[in-house]
Design a protein around this motif. Structure first.
Motif, PDB file in Angstrom:
ATOM      1  N   SER B  52       0.887  -1.258   0.222  1.00  0.00           N
ATOM      2  CA  SER B  52       0.166   0.027  -0.029  1.00  0.00           C
ATOM      3  C   SER B  52       0.891   1.103   0.060  1.00  0.00           C
ATOM      4  N   SER B  53       1.883   1.099   0.623  1.00  0.00           N
ATOM      5  CA  SER B  53       2.953   2.440   0.551  1.00  0.00           C
ATOM      6  C   SER B  53       4.138   1.940   1.034  1.00  0.00           C
ATOM      7  N   CYS B  54       5.370   2.589   0.563  1.00  0.00           N
ATOM      8  CA  CYS B  54       6.604   2.238   1.161  1.00  0.00           C
ATOM      9  C   CYS B  54       7.524   3.449   0.907  1.00  0.00           C
ATOM     10  N   LYS B  55       8.615   3.494   1.832  1.00  0.00           N
ATOM     11  CA  LYS B  55       9.768   4.302   1.602  1.00  0.00           C
ATOM     12  C   LYS B  55      10.607   4.161   0.587  1.00  0.00           C
ATOM     13  N   PRO B  56      11.194   4.819  -0.073  1.00  0.00           N
ATOM     14  CA  PRO B  56      12.070   4.821  -1.287  1.00  0.00           C
ATOM     15  C   PRO B  56      13.301   3.804  -0.711  1.00  0.00           C
ATOM     16  N   VAL B  82      -0.118  -5.756   2.277  1.00  0.00           N
ATOM     17  CA  VAL B  82       0.895  -6.305   1.196  1.00  0.00           C
ATOM     18  C   VAL B  82      -0.214  -7.259   0.409  1.00  0.00           C
ATOM     19  N   ASN B  83      -0.169  -6.897  -0.655  1.00  0.00           N
ATOM     20  CA  ASN B  83      -1.166  -7.785  -1.611  1.00  0.00           C
ATOM     21  C   ASN B  83      -0.444  -8.951  -2.306  1.00  0.00           C
ATOM     22  N   ILE B  84      -0.895 -10.112  -2.537  1.00  0.00           N
ATOM     23  CA  ILE B  84      -0.105 -11.157  -3.483  1.00  0.00           C
ATOM     24  C   ILE B  84      -1.239 -11.812  -4.259  1.00  0.00           C
ATOM     25  N   GLN B  85      -0.974 -11.510  -5.417  1.00  0.00           N
ATOM     26  CA  GLN B  85      -2.003 -12.162  -6.582  1.00  0.00           C
ATOM     27  C   GLN B  85      -1.534 -12.970  -7.242  1.00  0.00           C
ATOM     28  N   ALA B 160      -2.469  -7.750   6.355  1.00  0.00           N
ATOM     29  CA  ALA B 160      -2.730  -6.200   6.650  1.00  0.00           C
ATOM     30  C   ALA B 160      -2.101  -6.048   8.138  1.00  0.00           C
ATOM     31  N   VAL B 161      -1.171  -5.117   8.092  1.00  0.00           N
ATOM     32  CA  VAL B 161      -0.724  -4.868   9.453  1.00  0.00           C
ATOM     33  C   VAL B 161      -1.725  -3.852   9.937  1.00  0.00           C
ATOM     34  N   LEU B 162      -2.527  -4.108  11.056  1.00  0.00           N
ATOM     35  CA  LEU B 162      -3.227  -3.083  11.709  1.00  0.00           C
ATOM     36  C   LEU B 162      -2.977  -2.346  12.637  1.00  0.00           C
TER      37      LEU B 162
END
Lengths: 682, 205
Positions: B52-56, B82-85, B160-162
Motif C-alpha cells: 500500500s505504501s513504502c519508503k524509497p 501487502v497484496n499477493i495476486q 494487513a498490518v493493523l
C-alpha cells in the motif's frame, strides 16, 4: 579450450577444400566431433564414417555414429573384409630402427599425452594450440605402432610365451597380440575414444606433457613389484581379455624383479596409448590402487602422466596376459608364424568389436531387449567388465526396469569403482527406487573419486532432489553443467529441477540446451512435454512426447505420457490406444492402467474403469490414489457403501495433505446429490 | 515440526517468569528458524506482489529478497497492506513472516489480519493474529481444524498490518513466505501416488 572454429580451420582449411584431412582416421574423427558440437550432424556423421573406413578399429568413431543414431550394423563395419585389410596393412609396414626405441621413450610420453589428449573432446581444445604439424602425426600412429612391433627381433613368434619369457625376449611385442590388446582395450573401453597409435617415431616430440623426470617416475612405478600396479592391470586385463587373468597377473607381478630394462624398452616401445583401455586403467588421480574403468576427463594433465604410466603398465601387462593366454594354449608351440597369429588376433578383435558395437548401436537406438541379447553373447570375462555392465544397466534403465538396472550398475560400480561414466544414470536409478542412503553413499564415493566430474555432481544433485530440496539439487546440477557443458543429461536434470520449482521459462531453456548437445536425448523431449502439459499447451506437449517416443519407442512411461497429452487434446480414442500399448509393453507399470481408468471415467465408462483399477490393484495393492478414484466411481454409480469404504481405505493409506482434504470432503458428501459437489473436489 | 512451532500460542495463561511462555492466548512470538513441513512448498514466486505504501529504498522487493537485513517500510496510514495476486487459483496453507522487535521496536507489527478473495473487491478476512515482541519467523497457519479445511483456495491474499508495537505508525517486515502443497509430479492427475511401485513409474528423469 573450446576453440572449435580454429580446430576446424586447422583440420580443414577453408581455402583448400580438396585437401585431404590430415591425420587420416583420427583427423576425420576430430573433425566429426567438431561438426557434432557445432550442430552439423550430417557432416559429423560423414566424418565419422570416413574415419571408420580409414581405420576400422577406431571404436570412438563408431560410438559417435551410434550416438547420432546413424550407425550401420556392426556386422557391416567389422567384417571379414576389414579383417583381411588390417592384416595386409600390418604385414606391409616396414621395419623401424631399433634405435628408435630409445627415441620413443621420449617421444612417446608427449605423444601419448598428445594422443590421449586428442581423445577426449575436451582435448580438442588443445589442438589449436598445437601447430598444424603435430596433427599430421596421427595417421602415422598406427603405422608406427606396427613399425615398432615389427622392428622387434625375430623372437616375435614367441608371443605365446609366458611373461618370464618375455623378459628373455627383451620385450618383443608380437604385433598380433599387441594388436589384440590394442583392439580389446579399444573396444572394451567403449566410452573413451580409441586413440590408437603412438606417435610415429618420425614425429618430433610434441608438447612435453611428461618430462623426463616423470618418465623415470613412470618406469619406477611400472616396475613396482609391490603389486600396486597389479590390481590395476588385473582389473583392466580381466576386463580386456577373455582369459582368466588371475594366473597371468601373478605371473607378471611375480616378475617384477625380472623386468629388465629390456622390459622397459618393450613397454615404452609399445604404443599403448592406443588403449583407451590403457587410459582406462589410469589410476585415479588420487592414486587409488584400483583400476579405473574410464578415462577421467576431468583429470586431464594431472592424469596424463599417470595414464601414461598405466598405459605402459597396462600394455605390458596386457601383453603378458595375452601372452599367457597363448601360453596356456600351447607352451611348446613357439614357432607359429606371425601372420596366422595376426589373423586370428584380428578376427577375434573384430568379433569382439562386432558384438560390442552391435550392442551399443542397438542400445543407442533404444532397442534395448535386442541390445541385451547381444551383450549376453559375450563371454563371461568380457561381460563382467565395467563398461559392458554399465551398458546393460543403461539398457534396463531405458526399459524402465529399475531393479535390474540397479543390480547391474551396482555390479559395475563394484568392479570398477572409479568409473564415472554411466554413474549419473545409476544415480537416477537409485532416485527412482527411492534409495536415499545408497544414493547419498554413491554420490559421496563419486565425489571422492573425482570432484571435477559432472557425473558425480549429478549424483549429488539427485540426492537432494530425492529429498525434495530442489534448490540445492539445482545448484549441484548447474555445477555439473559448468564442469562439462557437453553432457546433455546435466542440462536435462537442471531442467527437471526448474520444472519442479515451477520456473518453466528456465526449465525450457535447459531442456533446449540438452537437445542442442544431443538431439536424441529423449529425456529432454519428455521434460519439455511435461512443461507444456502443465502450461496447458497440449499440442506442444503432444508433439514433444511424440518426439521422445520416436527416439525411445520402448518406454511404457513415454507411451503413457503421450496418451495423457492425447487425452488432454480430447483425442480419447488415440489416447486409449496409446495406454493399451503402454500397458501391453510393460505389465508391471501401474501408471498407464491408472491413466486409462481416468480416461474411462472421463468418458463415463465407469464399469470398464473399475475393471482396469482392479487389474491395477494386483500390482499396486496399497495405492491410495487408486482407492480414491474407485470411491469416486462408486459414488457415480450410486453404490454408496462401497464408495465410502473405498474412501476410507484411501485415507488409511496416508495420502498427502492435499489429497486428504479432498478425500475426506468427498467422503462426507457421498450421500449428497451430485449437484452439491464442488468442481475442485475431484 | 508443526506449523505452529513458533510456539507460544498457548491458551492457558502461563506462570510469569517461565521462559518463552505466552502471557495470553494467540500471541505469537516468532521462531529463529523457518520450519516448514516437507510436503509444502513456497507458492508465491510467480505471484504479483504489491504494497500500500513504502519508503524509497525499502520497497516490496525487500520482502522477497531472502535477506533478513533488508526490510519493507511502509509510509502512510494504517492499515499497511501487502497484496499477493496469483496467476491462478491456488491452495495455500501457511504464511510466514520475519519480524524483529529487538531491531525494529515500534515498527514491529503487533496485529496482523489475513484476507483472501478473488480480487480487491471481495477480500474476506480469514485469520487475525496478535504478536507480542516477536523476534524471528512467525508462522501463521491458514488451515481450519478439520482436515478438509487444510487449504484455502484463492486468487489473492492480502496481509494487513493493523497495528504496531508501541503504537508505531509505520511498520517493518523483513521477509514473507507463502506455503502451499506440492504439485502432483504427474500432471493433471487428481490424486498423488503414495506407493513405491507407482511413484517409480510415474515420471521419467
Amino acid at each position: 579450450m573450446n576453440l572449435l572454429r580454429e580446430a576446424e580451420e586447422t583440420l580443414c582449411p577453408v581455402n583448400e577444400p580438396n585437401v585431404e584431412v590430415p591425420s587420416g582416421a583420427t583427423g576425420h574423427y576430430l573433425l566429426g566431433l567438431i561438426y557434432r558440437y557445432t550442430g552439423r550432424v550430417a557432416a559429423a556423421a560423414e566424418q565419422f564414417t570416413q574415419a571408420l573406413t580409414l581405420d576400422p578399429l577406431l571404436w570412438a568413431a563408431y560410438e559417435e555414429l551410434c550416438i547420432l543414431g546413424v550407425a550401420e550394423d556392426a556386422n557391416e563395419c567389422f567384417t571379414e573384409a576389414t579383417a583381411l585389410r588390417l592384416q595386409q596393412e600390418q604385414t606391409s609396414t616396414s621395419n623401424l630402427e631399433k634405435s628408435n626405441f630409445v627415441n620413443e621413450n621420449r617421444v612417446l610420453s608427449p605423444n601419448v599425452s598428445a594422443s590421449l589428449v586428442d581423445i577426449s573432446p575436451k582435448h580438442i581444445k588443445q589442438l589449436p594450440a598445437n601447430n598444424t604439424a603435430e596433427v599430421p602425426g596421427y595417421p602415422h600412429l598406427r603405422a608406427t605402432a606396427l613399425h615398432v612391433q615389427n622392428t622387434v627381433p625375430s623372437n616375435v613368434g614367441q608371443f605365446d610365451s609366458p611373461s618370464p619369457t618375455v623378459t628373455q625376449t627383451s620385450g618383443i611385442v608380437p604385433p598380433p597380440l599387441f594388436r589384440n590388446l590394442h583392439a580389446y582395450q579399444n573396444t572394451t573401453s567403449g566410452d573413451a575414444p580409441a586413440k590408437p597409435k603412438v606417435n610415429a617415431v618420425n614425429q618430433p616430440p610434441r608438447r612435453k606433457y611428461l618430462d623426463e623426470a616423470r618418465l623415470k617416475k613412470v618406469t619406477g612405478r611400472l616396475f613396482n613389484p609391490s603389486g600396486d600396479s597389479v590390481p590395476r592391470r588385473s582389473a583392466r586385463l580381466s576386463r580386456d581379455t577373455p582369459i582368466n587373468s588371475n594366473s597371468n597377473i601373478s605371473q607378471f607381478g611375480g616378475n617384477g624383479s625380472d623386468h629388465s630394462s629390456g622390459k622397459l624398452r618393450v613397454n615404452s616401445s609399445t604404443p599403448s596409448k592406443l588403449c583407451s583401455t590403457a587410459i582406462r586403467s589410469v589410476q585415479v588421480r588420487k592414486g587409488k590402487p584400483r583400476a579405473t574403468e574410464n578415462f577421467d576427463e576431468g583429470s586431464r594433465y594431472e592424469a596424463v602422466d599417470e595414464m601414461w604410466t598405466d598405459n605402459i603398465a597396462a600394455t605390458s601387462s596386457s601383453l603378458s596376459i595375452a601372452e599367457g593366454r597363448y601360453f596356456e594354449q600351447d607352451k611348446a608351440e613357439r614357432t607359429l608364424s606371425q601372420d596366422s597369429k595376426m589373423a586370428t588376433g584380428i578376427k577375434e578383435l573384430l568379433g569382439l568389436l562386432r558384438t560390442l558395437g552391435e550392442g551399443y548401436r542397438l542400445s543407442c537406438l533404444f532397442k534395448c531387449q535386442e541390445a541385451l541379447e547381444i551383450y549376453r553373447k559375450l563371454p563371461e570375462p568380457q561381460f563382467n567388465t565395467g563398461w559392458v555392465l554399465c551398458q546393460v544397466g543403461k539398457a534396463y534403465f531405458e526399459l524402465v526396469d529399475y531393479l535390474e538396472a540397479d543390480h547391474f550398475f551396482e555390479f559395475a560400480h563394484r568392479l570398477s569403482p572409479c568409473t564415472l561414466e554411466g554413474m549419473d544414470i545409476y544415480s537416477t536409478v537409485l532416485y527412482h527406487l527411492n534409495e536415499e542412503m545408497r544414493l547419498s553413499y554413491l554420490a559421496q564415493e563419486l565425489i571422492s573419486v573425482d570432484r571435477l566430474s559432472p557425473q558425480a555432481w549429478c549424483a549429488v544433485g539427485n540426492c537432494f532432489a530425492l529429498r525434495k530440496d530442489h534448490e540445492t539439487a539445482l545448484k549441484n546440477f548447474q555445477r555439473a553443467v559448468q564442469l562439462d557443458s557437453r553432457v546433455a543429461y546435466a542440462h536435462t536434470l537442471c531442467g527437471h529441477e526448474y520444472s519442479a520449482l515451477e520456473d518453466y521459462e528456465n526449465s525450457v531453456k535447459f531442456y533446449r540446451c540438452a537437445l542442442q548437445v544431443d538431439e536424441r536425448h529423449y529425456n529432454a523431449w519428455y521434460g519439455l512435454g511435461v512443461v507444456y502439459l502443465r502450461q496447458e499447451k497440449f499440442e506442444f506437449a503432444e508433439h514433444h512426447f511424440r518426439r521422445a517416443f520416436q527416439i525411445n519407442p520402448r518406454s511404457s512411461v513415454l507411451m503413457c505420457y503421450l496418451g495423457m497429452a492425447l487425452h488432454a487434446l480430447k483425442r480419447d480414442e488415440d489416447a486409449l490406444e496409446m495406454m493399451e500399448k503402454a500397458i501391453f509393453s510393460d505389465k508391471k507399470n501401474p501408471l498407464p492402467k491408472y491413466q486409462k481408468a481416468l480416461i474411462l471415467v472421463g468418458l463415463q465408462k465407469y464399469q470398464e474403469a473399475l475393471d482396469e483399477l482392479e487389474r491395477l490393484r494386483e500390482i499396486a495393492p496399497h495405492e491410495s490414489s487408486m482407492y480414491a478414484l474407485m470411491g469416486k466411481i462408486y459414488k457415480q454409480l450410486n453404490i454408496l457403501d462401497k464408495a465410502v469404504f473405498c474412501f476410507g481405505v484411501a485415507l488409511d493409506l496416508k495420502p498427502p495433505a492435499a489429497d486428504l482434504a479432498i478425500i475426506k470432503s468427498a467422503m462426507e458428501k457421498v450421500h449428497l446429490p451430485d449437484e452439491l459437489m464442488e468442481d475442485d473436489d475431484l | 515440526k508443526s506449523m505452529e512451532s513458533d510456539g507460544e500460542e498457548e491458551a492457558a495463561a502461563a506462570t510469569p517468569g517461565t521462559a518463552g511462555a505466552a502471557p495470553a492466548a494467540g500471541r505469537l512470538k516468532g521462531c529463529p528458524e523457518l520450519s516448514v513441513e516437507g510436503d509444502m512448498r513456497e507458492m508465491a514466486k510467480t505471484a504479483a506482489w504489491s504494497v500500500s505504501s513504502c519508503k524509497p529504498g525499502n520497497g516490496v522487493a525487500s520482502l522477497r529478497d531472502d535477506s533478513l537485513d533488508t526490510y519493507w517500510q511502509s509510509d502512510g496510514a494504517q492499515p499497511h497492506l501487502v497484496n499477493i495476486q496469483f496467476q491462478k487459483k491456488v491452495q495455500l496453507q501457511l504464511v510466514v513472516l520475519y519480524v524483529d522487535f529487538k531491531l525494529d521496536e515500534s515498527y514491529t507489527p503487533s496485529k496482523i489480519s489475513i484476507r483472501a478473495g478473488d480480487g480487491f473487491h471481495n477480500l474476506k478476512e480469514i485469520k487475525t493474529v496478535d504478536l507480542l515482541k516477536p523476534v524471528g519467523w512467525v508462522h501463521i497457519s491458514l488451515s481450519g481444524t478439520d482436515p478438509r479445511e487444510t487449504f484455502i483456495h484463492t486468487f489473492m491474499l492480502q496481509i494487513a498490518v493493523l497495528a504496531n508495537h508501541l503504537n508505531g505508525r509505520d511498520t517493518h517486515v523483513r521477509q514473507i513466505k507463502i506455503y502451499g502443497p506440492r504439485p502432483n509430479p504427474v500432471p493433471h492427475q487428481p490424486f498423488h501416488f503414495t506407493s513405491r511401485e507407482c511413484i517409480m513409474y510415474s515420471t521419467i528423469r
